[in-house]
Design a protein around this motif. Structure first.
Motif, PDB file in Angstrom:
ATOM      1  N   GLY A 141       0.869  -1.129  -0.084  1.00  0.00           N
ATOM      2  CA  GLY A 141       0.106   0.133   0.064  1.00  0.00           C
ATOM      3  C   GLY A 141       0.932   1.314  -0.058  1.00  0.00           C
ATOM      4  O   GLY A 141       1.962   1.264  -0.738  1.00  0.00           O
ATOM      5  N   VAL A 142       0.498   2.320   0.706  1.00  0.00           N
ATOM      6  CA  VAL A 142       1.015   3.484   0.604  1.00  0.00           C
ATOM      7  C   VAL A 142       2.450   3.567   1.481  1.00  0.00           C
ATOM      8  O   VAL A 142       3.433   3.818   0.706  1.00  0.00           O
ATOM      9  N   PHE A 143       2.567   2.697   2.535  1.00  0.00           N
ATOM     10  CA  PHE A 143       3.743   2.564   3.228  1.00  0.00           C
ATOM     11  C   PHE A 143       4.630   1.917   2.084  1.00  0.00           C
ATOM     12  O   PHE A 143       5.892   2.443   2.102  1.00  0.00           O
ATOM     13  N   GLY A 144       4.427   0.783   1.776  1.00  0.00           N
ATOM     14  CA  GLY A 144       5.114   0.122   0.596  1.00  0.00           C
ATOM     15  C   GLY A 144       5.599   0.730  -0.428  1.00  0.00           C
ATOM     16  O   GLY A 144       6.778   0.953  -0.841  1.00  0.00           O
ATOM     17  N   SER A 145       4.640   1.827  -0.858  1.00  0.00           N
ATOM     18  CA  SER A 145       5.268   2.814  -2.146  1.00  0.00           C
ATOM     19  C   SER A 145       6.125   3.738  -1.588  1.00  0.00           C
ATOM     20  O   SER A 145       7.142   4.054  -2.185  1.00  0.00           O
ATOM     21  N   HIS A 146       6.236   4.336  -0.379  1.00  0.00           N
ATOM     22  CA  HIS A 146       7.198   5.031   0.264  1.00  0.00           C
ATOM     23  C   HIS A 146       8.443   4.389   0.466  1.00  0.00           C
ATOM     24  O   HIS A 146       9.597   4.693  -0.085  1.00  0.00           O
ATOM     25  N   VAL A 147       8.595   3.300   0.900  1.00  0.00           N
ATOM     26  CA  VAL A 147       9.792   2.319   1.167  1.00  0.00           C
ATOM     27  C   VAL A 147      10.407   2.086  -0.243  1.00  0.00           C
ATOM     28  O   VAL A 147      11.623   2.017  -0.220  1.00  0.00           O
ATOM     29  N   ALA A 148       9.469   1.931  -1.392  1.00  0.00           N
ATOM     30  CA  ALA A 148      10.081   1.753  -2.800  1.00  0.00           C
ATOM     31  C   ALA A 148      10.990   2.943  -2.935  1.00  0.00           C
ATOM     32  O   ALA A 148      12.113   2.710  -3.636  1.00  0.00           O
ATOM     33  N   HIS A 149      10.577   4.342  -2.746  1.00  0.00           N
ATOM     34  CA  HIS A 149      11.484   5.034  -3.013  1.00  0.00           C
ATOM     35  C   HIS A 149      12.678   5.392  -2.329  1.00  0.00           C
ATOM     36  O   HIS A 149      13.518   5.798  -2.642  1.00  0.00           O
ATOM     37  N   VAL A 150      12.524   4.879  -0.896  1.00  0.00           N
ATOM     38  CA  VAL A 150      13.451   4.837  -0.034  1.00  0.00           C
ATOM     39  C   VAL A 150      14.684   3.986  -0.620  1.00  0.00           C
ATOM     40  O   VAL A 150      15.935   4.553  -0.505  1.00  0.00           O
ATOM     41  N   LEU A 151      14.213   2.892  -1.085  1.00  0.00           N
ATOM     42  CA  LEU A 151      15.233   2.010  -1.470  1.00  0.00           C
ATOM     43  C   LEU A 151      16.061   2.593  -2.897  1.00  0.00           C
ATOM     44  O   LEU A 151      17.209   2.461  -3.065  1.00  0.00           O
ATOM     45  N   ARG A 152      15.147   3.169  -3.710  1.00  0.00           N
ATOM     46  CA  ARG A 152      15.685   3.942  -4.817  1.00  0.00           C
ATOM     47  C   ARG A 152      16.818   4.977  -4.405  1.00  0.00           C
ATOM     48  O   ARG A 152      17.625   5.320  -5.127  1.00  0.00           O
TER      49      ARG A 152
END
Ligand SMILES: [Zn+2]
Ligand SMILES: [Zn+2]
Length: 792
Positions: free
Chosen positions: A205-216
């Motif tokens: 969800g939204v948390f996962g989408s944020h984490v995806a960008h932290v990893l980028r």
């Protein structure tokens, strides 16, 4: 109870009846047979593999000291893929030893290259601490593993940055601490060989989408220092793990899903509580017992409640001398189950009820150990508890596990069922269905539980409400350049343009620069809209927070609000301050907010033209206002009154999936014009209820709207939308699996034994319209028209 043998309670480790015999006795108890399916999950013999040739003997010896003689096949396969430089996700069952799959390549590399480093990310500090113990226990020279999180003393931080080669942290610390301080971390990042992402299915969800960008952002900093780490991810079993991992990391990821670890045999029964006769006067379980959100369920109970059924099963298994753990979704629910089981046992044999307890939160460590001891020694035979993660008690090897209501994902289901079974002994697991479309579907479709998983972990890194703030964070860390656009993916350029327009970024020949002194404030777990604090007026004590989106529903003045099983009534909701004042009160009514919702289509991203049926994915604007609430008697469901509310409207720009049907196709399917609204509304409710089958969301993450004529589509239409600004990926997943999703929805409605619709099929606990109008038979006709026309 009448059919049970005289209670023969055995203390100690005597084995109770065989699971099959126990189940036979349980199901013979009532009138009809509540069991819809019995699955024999056979014991599995583990498939060991030789240590990979590259694994150094020092490391093999360290694992051997810990009792690992050889890896299982899946561990060796994933480890070798990662050691060879491929990004890999290992998605296998609970306790299948996923950690060895990343420890092996990561530690082998640390031993081979005295400069290399590893970064490990866990969703919680507790899990990181567990892993630290495991890695430190291997006692390998020069690895110096260390946790680096909010609790790490300042004095130790510099030492860790300089000397630890295996740093364990969480995405929040990476986002708030490590990436902004990349200069201090340059030595560590420059030498980074592996990034381990544990329990990665929690990033959804939204948390996962944020984490995806932290990893980028992490990948970007590593690249600046010339490092190109390998990503190793561990996940619970899920549908399509490679795609989910690819979205999370932005990299091509290979999945290893074949579980080669051994497991004990389980007899797994699916149990559907019987429909009650229409004139039933069985005393209702308090409607609020089933969970905070379910507190809104006040619909006339047409099935025997799952709580009641679980309590009876618990009493029966305890009377048989079987050590049983019952999982219940809410604390209040766990107390109700334990109390009812105790009463039933005391009625049979006075004093026997003492051997059942409820687990409540807030136990001290010693108390938990005592509970654990009592259950293992048989002083206590039955325990009703909320989910395993809260339990904090190391309880495995029970004879039976009762699961009251589907816990939301297959991962949790198996985690709970996995508590049953001592070595070499068969165990019993029972899933008791709640009155809910998804539970009903599952007990009639065992293949959805025992077959290949379909539910996928979804996230949407392109969500502009996530992308823009994350790009702002990235720009603070280093100016953005055109080369970064591909890394951050679809929509990055638009988001940067908006940040420039808003004055946050300045474009220079060398890139886009952050203009402000202070860093942007971005909360990874923020749900859009500031959370509202719930404060007890008398004491000023902060009870908790409710996300902004739900606050109008749950915290309007006069609302009955449950917190950890205690009932409060809201005095005032101050939206400007983001605060609700409440006082302790347990009235004999429940409250149910009503809203009016309006939706307009902003743009269409993708569509399927299927003759009389259209299927669409696109952006929508949802406007909603909570306008009133009903008070209803808990005992009878009787409406006491409806009171108006004066709350502002709220706007949500989000992503929706919708389908349209031509009026002619509805008419020829036999849906009368007057029944179209009820048909669409019923289909919408069931479709929302079944979406968690396809994606790891729950029905509170999504909303819906149906109408016989929508101004933007000019046709009868059903909309299902993400309840988070910018979308969370759920509607997109629904669109991508539309025919499977709507097929399951259709079957769930058609297979429900009720006449005119019930909470197990087309009624919704969160309906803003009081479940009116609804037409169950016409909903099936609507879905048939869609399924006949939609390509599979
Ligand atoms: Zn029904
Ligand atoms: Zn509704």
């Amino acid at each position: 109870m009448e059919s049970s043998a005289a209670p023969t309670v055995s203390a100690g480790h005597d084995s109770g009846p065989a699971p099959v015999d126990l189940l036979r006795r349980l199901r013979a108890r009532g009138a009809g047979d509540p069991v819809t399916h019995v699955e024999r999950v056979p014991a599995r013999v583990g498939v060991p593999a030789p240590w990979p040739a590259w694994a150094p003997s020092e490391l093999r010896a360290a694992f051997a000291r810990r009792g690992v003689v050889a890896p299982w096949q899946h561990q060796a396969e994933a480890a070798t893929l990662a050691y060879d430089g491929g990004h890999v996700i290992v998605a296998t069952g609970t306790a299948s030893g996923k950690s060895l799959a990343y420890q092996l390549p990561a530690l082998a590399t640390l031993l081979a290259d005295p400069r290399a480093t590893v970064l490990y990310l866990a969703p919680t500090k507790a899990l990181a601490a567990d892993q630290l113990r495991a890695v430190a226990g291997l006692d390998l020279e020069g690895v110096r593993p260390a946790c680096y999180d909010g609790d790490t003393p300042r004095a130790e931080r510099e030492w860790i940055r300089r000397h630890s080669r295996f740093v364990l942290t969480n995405p929040d610390m990476l986002h708030h601490g490590i990436l902004p301080g990349h200069a201090q971390w340059s030595g560590f990042l420059r030498r980074l060989a592996y990034v381990v992402i544990d329990e990665c299915h929690t990033y959804r969800g939204v948390f996962g989408s944020h984490v995806a960008h932290v990893l980028r952002r992490l990948r970007r900093q590593c690249a600046r220092f010339g490092a190109n780490p390998v990503f190793v991810l561990a996940s619970a079993t899920s549908g399509d793990p490679a795609t989910a991992a690819g979205r999370l990391t932005g990299l091509p990821v290979t999945a290893v899903t074949e579980d080669a670890s051994p497991r004990g045999g389980v007899t797994f029964a699916l149990w559907e509580p019987p429909l009650l006769p229409p004139d039933s006067t069985s005393p209702p379980v308090p409607a609020q017992a089933a969970g905070d959100h379910d507190a809104m369920t006040d619909l006339v109970q047409v099935r025997r409640s799952a709580l009641r059924e679980t309590a009876d099963l618990l009493a029966d298994t305890v009377a048989e001398g079987v050590r049983t753990l019952a999982f219940v979704r809410s604390r209040k629910g766990a107390e109700v189950v334990a109390a009812n089981a105790r009463r039933a046992l005391d009625d049979a044999v006075p004093g026997l009820g003492d051997r059942v307890a409820a687990y409540r939160g807030g136990y001290l460590r010693e108390e938990r150990r005592e509970l654990e001891r009592a259950l293992l020694h048989g002083d206590l035979l039955g325990l009703a508890s909320t989910n395993a993660l809260e339990l904090g008690v190391d309880l495995v090897g029970l004879d039976a596990v009762l699961i009251c209501g589907y816990p939301g994902t297959r991962a949790s289901l198996w985690q709970q069922a996995g508590r049953a079974g001592r070595s070499g002994q068969e165990a019993l697991a029972v899933l008791v269905a709640r009155d809910d479309p998804l539970d009903t579907y599952l007990v009639h479709h065992p293949e959805a539980i025992f077959g290949a998983p379909v539910e996928a972990t979804v996230l949407d890194p392109a969500n502009p409400y996530v992308l823009a703030p994350q790009l702002a964070c990235a720009a603070v860390e280093a100016p953005l350049t055109p080369a970064d656009l591909a890394l951050f993916g679809d929509g990055a350029k638009e988001a940067i343009d908006q940040l420039v327009e808003a004055g946050a970024l300045r474009q220079r020949p060398t890139g886009w620069y952050w203009r402000h002194r202070e860093r942007p404030e971005v909360d990874l777990r923020g749900e859009g809209g500031a959370p509202v604090c719930v404060v007890e007026s008398a004491t000023g004590r902060l009870l908790g927070t409710v996300d902004g989106g739900s606050s109008h529903f749950l915290l309007h003045p006069g609302a009955v609000y449950l917190h950890q099983g205690v009932s409060y009534v809201v005095d005032d909701l101050d939206l400007a301050d983001g605060c609700a004042l409440v006082h302790v009160e347990e009235p004999d009514w429940s409250t149910h907010a009503r809203d009016v919702t309006d939706l307009s289509v902003v743009s269409v991203r993708s569509y399927v033209d299927a003759g009389p049926v259209g299927m669409f994915l696109g952006e929508v604007d949802v406007t909603s206002q909570v306008v009133s609430y009903q008070r209803r008697r808990i005992a009878t469901g009787e409406v006491i009154d409806t009171r108006p509310l004066d709350l502002p409207t709220r706007e949500l720009r989000t992503v929706a999936v919708w389908f349209t049907l031509s009026p002619r196709s509805l008419a020829s399917a036999g849906v009368q014009q007057a029944d179209v609204p009820g048909a669409l509304h019923a289909a919408e409710h069931a479709a929302i209820g079944l979406l968690p089958l396809m994606a790891t969301c729950d029905r509170w993450d999504i909303g819906g709207l149906s109408t016989a004529l929508h101004p933007d589509t000019e046709a009868p239409t059903v909309f299902v939308y993400d309840g988070h600004p910018g979308g969370a990926g759920f509607a997109e997943r629904a669109y991508g699996t539309a025919s499977a999703w709507l097929r399951a929805t259709r079957d769930a409605i058609a297979e429900c034994g009720c006449e005119t619709g019930c909470p197990s099929c087309v009624q919704s606990p969160k309906c803003g319209n009081g479940n009116n109008p609804l037409s169950k038979p016409d909903a099936i006709r609507v879905l048939d028209v869609v399924l006949q026309n939609l390509p599979a």
